[in-house]
Motif scaffolding. Structure first.
Motif, short mmCIF file in Angstrom:
data_model
loop_
_atom_site.label_atom_id
_atom_site.label_comp_id
_atom_site.label_asym_id
_atom_site.label_seq_id
_atom_site.Cartn_x
_atom_site.Cartn_y
_atom_site.Cartn_z
N TRP A 89 44.53 68.53 32.82
CA TRP A 89 43.36 69.31 33.22
C TRP A 89 42.96 69.00 34.66
O TRP A 89 42.48 69.88 35.38
CB TRP A 89 42.20 69.05 32.28
N ARG A 90 43.19 67.76 35.09
CA ARG A 90 42.84 67.39 36.46
C ARG A 90 43.76 68.09 37.46
O ARG A 90 43.31 68.61 38.48
CB ARG A 90 42.94 65.87 36.64
N ARG A 105 42.52 70.91 40.16
CA ARG A 105 42.77 70.69 41.58
C ARG A 105 43.41 71.91 42.22
O ARG A 105 42.98 72.37 43.28
CB ARG A 105 43.66 69.45 41.77
#
Length: 239
Positions: A210-211, A215
């Motif tokens: 998810w990061r 991003r």
């Protein structure tokens, strides 16, 4: 009878991803560039007030031109890098033939600097003097940081970049290919593509999916906002 030292006989199997083939970096850059390039292009042209036909033409041209450019760029880059490595390996092989003692001392000095005992370092270096091919491989790894027989393929890099750029660039173009004339839908689909691509990269690198997705979504969103704003300003100025 139970083995008193199971750690000695146990075989722990683990696998590493292929980090030397050259395809992952090219595929990642290709997909991200395809998404961001066409999202930004469509946002900029759409912000200027262009209609369905102009947006479709812009997106299609961006896809084709970008995919070709990325493929050629990756091929040239990797081919040039491999040729440079080959030239350095040729120099190293020449030195191994004309000055084996000096090259062995270089290895000894490097290994000792890393904490290897002098005697052991010299013993290994002396053994390598009788095996030029293996000596070249070791010198390449120690001095150049490359493995001679595991260099990336320029064709693999070019193909990965070409295909992944085209796939990425296709996302924001989908509504126009289906006959819809909705800029925000195109940008939303492009945003989904950015998130998915970032999440997949996160999975490859063992980072939170998810990061990575967020991003890439934020970076692509910033590019779209910038080009939409410029397109709107230019569209107002020329209308």
């Amino acid at each position: 009878m139970r083995d008193p030292h199971p750690a000695v006989t146990a075989v722990i199997e683990h696998h590493h991803a292929d980090v030397s083939g050259g395809w992952l970096r090219a595929a990642t850059f290709g997909a991200m560039d395809g998404l961001v390039t066409n999202i930004a292009l469509i946002a900029g042209v759409g912000g200027g007030g262009a209609g369905h036909r102009a947006l479709l033409l812009t997106g299609a041209a961006g896809l084709v031109a970008g995919a070709i450019s990325m493929g050629l760029g990756e091929y040239t880059s990797v081919r040039t890098q491999n040729e440079q490595v080959a030239a350095e390996l040729s120099k190293e092989l020449h030195e191994l033939r004309v000055n084996p003692e000096g090259e062995a001392e270089e290895l000894v000095a490097m290994w000792v600097a890393r904490g290897l005992p002098v005697g052991l370092a010299r013993q290994v270096a002396d053994v390598l003097k009788d095996h030029p091919e293996q000596a070249l491989r070791v010198h390449a790894q120690e001095e150049l940081g490359v493995v001679p027989d595991e260099l990336p393929s320029p064709w693999t890099a070019a193909g990965s970049s070409f295909v992944c750029f085209a796939v990425g660039a296709l996302f924001p173009l989908l509504p126009y290919l289906l006959g819809l004339n909705n800029l925000w839908l195109a940008l939303a689909i492009g945003g989904v593509g950015l998130f998915v691509a970032g999440a997949l990269v996160g999975r490859f690198t063992d980072r939170p999916w998810w990061r990575g997705g967020l991003r890439q979504l934020v970076l692509g969103g910033l590019a779209a906002v910038a080009t939409y704003g410029i397109g709107a300003l230019i569209g107002v100025g020329v209308s």
